[in-house]
Design a protein around this motif. Structure first.
Motif, mmCIF file in Angstrom:
data_model
loop_
_atom_site.group_PDB
_atom_site.id
_atom_site.type_symbol
_atom_site.label_atom_id
_atom_site.label_comp_id
_atom_site.label_asym_id
_atom_site.label_seq_id
_atom_site.Cartn_x
_atom_site.Cartn_y
_atom_site.Cartn_z
ATOM 1 N N HIS A 129 0.593 -1.119 0.067
ATOM 2 C CA HIS A 129 -0.126 0.055 0.014
ATOM 3 C C HIS A 129 0.782 1.237 0.084
ATOM 4 N N PHE A 130 0.282 2.105 -0.403
ATOM 5 C CA PHE A 130 1.042 3.673 -0.459
ATOM 6 C C PHE A 130 -0.010 4.656 -0.365
ATOM 7 N N LYS A 131 0.471 5.841 0.094
ATOM 8 C CA LYS A 131 -0.537 7.156 0.115
ATOM 9 C C LYS A 131 -0.329 8.076 -0.843
ATOM 10 N N ALA A 132 -1.226 7.968 -1.861
ATOM 11 C CA ALA A 132 -1.168 9.140 -3.115
ATOM 12 C C ALA A 132 -1.628 10.363 -2.450
ATOM 13 N N TYR A 133 -1.493 11.418 -3.431
ATOM 14 C CA TYR A 133 -1.947 12.742 -3.066
ATOM 15 C C TYR A 133 -3.607 12.725 -2.930
ATOM 16 N N ASP A 134 -4.395 11.997 -3.558
ATOM 17 C CA ASP A 134 -5.647 12.179 -3.454
ATOM 18 C C ASP A 134 -6.368 10.685 -2.891
ATOM 19 N N GLY A 135 -5.448 9.852 -2.319
ATOM 20 C CA GLY A 135 -6.178 8.719 -1.695
ATOM 21 C C GLY A 135 -5.131 7.785 -1.371
ATOM 22 N N PHE A 181 6.920 15.546 -13.506
ATOM 23 C CA PHE A 181 5.838 16.386 -13.327
ATOM 24 C C PHE A 181 4.535 15.690 -13.630
ATOM 25 N N GLU A 182 3.461 15.894 -12.752
ATOM 26 C CA GLU A 182 2.451 15.042 -12.722
ATOM 27 C C GLU A 182 2.464 13.800 -12.924
ATOM 28 N N GLY A 183 3.135 13.075 -11.857
ATOM 29 C CA GLY A 183 3.417 11.578 -11.865
ATOM 30 C C GLY A 183 1.896 10.860 -11.300
ATOM 31 N N TYR A 184 1.722 9.763 -11.740
ATOM 32 C CA TYR A 184 0.367 8.957 -11.415
ATOM 33 C C TYR A 184 0.625 7.569 -11.552
ATOM 34 N N LEU A 185 -0.266 6.669 -10.798
ATOM 35 C CA LEU A 185 -0.330 5.247 -11.236
ATOM 36 C C LEU A 185 -1.947 5.026 -11.750
ATOM 37 N N ARG A 186 -1.830 4.330 -12.817
ATOM 38 C CA ARG A 186 -3.165 4.277 -13.516
ATOM 39 C C ARG A 186 -3.453 2.584 -13.918
ATOM 40 N N VAL A 206 -4.664 6.976 -9.209
ATOM 41 C CA VAL A 206 -4.224 8.000 -8.310
ATOM 42 C C VAL A 206 -3.117 8.823 -8.655
ATOM 43 N N VAL A 207 -2.940 10.219 -8.031
ATOM 44 C CA VAL A 207 -2.094 10.968 -8.422
ATOM 45 C C VAL A 207 -1.106 11.089 -7.390
ATOM 46 N N PHE A 208 0.291 11.241 -7.891
ATOM 47 C CA PHE A 208 1.381 11.683 -7.024
ATOM 48 C C PHE A 208 1.521 13.053 -6.611
ATOM 49 N N GLY A 209 2.515 13.382 -5.763
ATOM 50 C CA GLY A 209 2.655 14.858 -5.543
ATOM 51 C C GLY A 209 4.009 14.783 -4.707
ATOM 52 N N LEU A 210 4.506 16.109 -4.039
ATOM 53 C CA LEU A 210 5.461 16.139 -3.151
ATOM 54 C C LEU A 210 5.194 15.357 -1.791
ATOM 55 N N GLY A 211 6.157 14.339 -1.922
ATOM 56 C CA GLY A 211 5.893 13.322 -0.687
ATOM 57 C C GLY A 211 4.857 12.343 -0.768
ATOM 58 N N TYR A 212 4.226 12.306 -1.898
ATOM 59 C CA TYR A 212 3.125 11.266 -2.019
ATOM 60 C C TYR A 212 3.405 10.599 -3.181
ATOM 61 N N GLY A 213 3.334 8.939 -2.909
ATOM 62 C CA GLY A 213 3.382 8.225 -3.919
ATOM 63 C C GLY A 213 5.054 7.942 -4.190
ATOM 64 N N PRO A 214 5.843 7.945 -3.264
ATOM 65 C CA PRO A 214 7.295 7.944 -3.676
ATOM 66 C C PRO A 214 7.783 6.704 -4.471
ATOM 67 N N VAL A 215 8.948 6.695 -5.122
ATOM 68 C CA VAL A 215 9.093 5.579 -5.949
ATOM 69 C C VAL A 215 9.307 4.476 -5.235
ATOM 70 N N HIS A 216 10.096 4.256 -4.236
ATOM 71 C CA HIS A 216 10.198 3.156 -3.297
ATOM 72 C C HIS A 216 8.881 2.481 -2.772
ATOM 73 N N GLU A 217 7.824 3.102 -2.717
ATOM 74 C CA GLU A 217 6.334 2.582 -2.582
ATOM 75 C C GLU A 217 5.722 2.416 -3.528
#
Length: 282
Positions: A129-135, A181-186, A206-217
């Motif tokens: 699991h990981f925490k994205a910007y929007d969920g 810029f504008e990272g996400y997992l679809r 889910v979209v990423f952002g600063l501190g959200y959805g880091p590569v290692h997660e």
């Protein structure tokens, strides 16, 4: 073989049928390496081995995998930075002769470089699991679930409600690095959709952002889902046409990109490249 070659952040153990890579857990070790722990790479998964000069008195031993051999690298799709490549071992220059010996020994065992029909390197194990910007994204090995955050999720996602996707209904995964810029997992469907919504409007993303959805997660997560999809008979990722955006939206995104550039959070090259991508969507 059966010998161990230790470098910075990792040690490679050469066995008769595989290379076992054990990553260090030190503070300077990239977080992706620490999250992976270790990777066993069967010889049949390897297409080639290179040894090249590195920086500041080092040499670099690198395993080149056959296409389709590793779900982690397939999900990464060439987006990892050089320093974050898990199949790259940096060594002091004085070990070059020893590294060349092991490279030659390994090359002698290789059998081919064509694309594989199945994954040969094991995927990271669920649950993940990981925490994205929007969920929050969760994967239990059988299904992916998205639970939206009230502070970050768009109204479109709130309207759709929390999502659950059995891997049997998926055709693949698209991962765009959070370091871009504008990272996400679809999550990609087995059946093609006419047009893909923007990630922040798509309940399958889910979209990423600063501190959200880091590569290692987020990357091990994407790799595990990708491997489960293939194991359960899912097809190849379905290409989905990108949406054409409103000119006002494009202008706003370029303005925001310019602010990030002025703050030094985006390089000149990244700014020019992304600006060109946005203008191409008009």
């Amino acid at each position: 073989m059966g010998d161990v070659l230790a470098g910075f952040h990792a040690a490679w153990e050469f066995e008769s049928d595989s290379v076992l890579i054990r990553y260090e857990r030190g503070i300077r070790t990239p977080k992706l390496f620490q999250a992976l722990g270790e990777r066993r790479v069967p010889v049949e998964a390897i297409a080639g081995v290179t040894l090249t000069p590195g920086r500041r008195g080092t040499v670099v031993l690198r395993i080149e995998l056959r296409p389709g051999a590793d779900p982690l690298m397939e999900a990464a799709a060439g987006q990892l930075k050089e320093s974050g490549d898990p199949y790259r071992l940096v060594l002091p220059a004085e070990r070059e002769t020893l590294a060349e010996y092991y490279a030659d020994e390994l090359r002698a065992l290789l059998t081919g470089s064509d694309e594989t029909e199945r994954y040969l390197v094991a995927a990271p194990e669920a649950p993940l699991h990981f925490k994205a910007y929007d969920g929050k994204a969760s994967f239990d090995g059988k299904a992916v679930s998205f639970r939206w955050s009230w502070t970050g999720a768009s109204s479109a996602k709130w309207k759709a409600g929390d999502q659950n996707f059995p891997v049997t209904e998926l055709g693949g995964v698209e991962w765009r690095s959070p370091e871009a810029f504008e990272g996400y997992l679809r999550l990609l469907p087995r059946e093609p959709a006419p047009v893909a919504p923007q990630a922040d409007q798509d309940p399958a993303s889910v979209v990423f952002g600063l501190g959200y959805g880091p590569v290692h997660e987020s990357l091990p997560f994407a790799a595990a889902v990708l491997a489960a999809v293939r194991e359960r008979g899912g097809g190849a990722p379905v290409p989905v046409p990108a949406p054409r955006r409103d000119p006002a939206d494009i202008a706003e995104r370029i303005r925001h990109l310019g602010e990030l550039h002025q703050q030094g959070l985006v390089t000149d090259e990244e700014f020019s490249s992304k600006k060109a991508e946005l203008l191409a969507e008009l």
